[in-house]
Design an enzyme around this catalytic site. Structure first.
Site: not given
Ligand code: E4P
Length: 225
Positions: A87
């Site tokens: 990622k």
């Molecule tokens: C995926 O892993 C994203 O980083 C995550 O869904 C972000 O979520 P948040 O906006 O609740 O931090």
């Protein structure tokens, strides 16, 4: 329409896998933080053991520059397994890193996507997944439905292999909307999935059916008739 779990909690992953069809696990440093100071690579190897090699496992880098991102990507691939989708946040350094990783055939999940431009740049750079941040967009008065619809249209129109992995949800309605707009996959926090099935109305329906049954048959199971 596929669901991933946005958690790295081993027990939760095991428990939820028995209920929901799991497509993969996503994480980011904030999600990892919830588990405390884990043995990072060992923990992800354990998750891989649970989900198997045919599911996707998404692990985020923490470096801010391209060189650092590439070093961390290598460490993840060497120490977890070479199928992990790395990622990478979509900014200038991230886009450089995405291009390099893709030239080596490594799976990439382009993340921290708030705008159409970020998603389109990532698609063009060859990202396997793009992760639009649904709830965070809404918090900024950006319409995630429009953004995801644009991504879905572009993927179809130009035949990109990229998949939309919608992320950052605060309720199940947002998840459903992301799917309706064309996201193939959504990564959802366990609490949101559980809440969706724990509505009092569902429990009341189940209790009412049991009461009606017992009115006629008493406390006898169908299995014992
Ligand atoms: C995926 O892993 C994203 O980083 C995550 O869904 C972000 O979520 P948040 O906006 O609740 O931090």
């Amino acid at each position: 329409m596929k669901y991933m779990f946005d958690t790295v909690n081993i027990k939760t992953i095991k428990d939820l896998s028995e209920i929901f069809p799991i497509e993969g696990i996503t994480s980011n440093p904030s999600i990892v933080k919830k588990e405390g100071k884990i043995d990072f690579f060992k923990h992800f190897r354990e998750i891989r053991k649970i989900i198997g090699m045919d599911k996707t496992l998404h692990i985020q880098v923490t470096a801010k520059d391209c060189e650092g991102m590439l070093k961390e990507a290598k460490a993840i691939l060497d120490n977890v397994d070479n199928k992990v989708s790395i990622k990478i946040p979509v900014n200038e350094e991230g886009l450089k890193a995405i291009r390099i990783l893709k030239s080596k055939g490594i799976s990439v999940t382009a993340t921290a996507i708030y705008t159409k431009a970020q998603g389109l740049f990532a698609m063009e750079a060859g990202a396997d997944f793009i992760a639009p941040y649904f709830n965070r967009m809404e918090n900024m008065d950006i319409d995630p439905r429009e953004v995801i619809t644009t991504f879905a249209n572009m993927i179809e129109k130009y035949n990109y292999p990229t998949k939309i992995l919608a992320a950052s949800f605060k309720n199940i309605g947002q998840v459903n909307d992301a799917f309706e707009c064309g996201a193939q996959t959504a990564t959802v926090a366990p609490e949101i999935l559980q809440t969706a099935l724990r509505m009092p109305a569902i429990q009341k329906a189940v209790d009412d059916f049991t009461t009606d049954w017992e009115t006629i048959f008493g406390k006898v199971s169908i299995a014992d008739l």
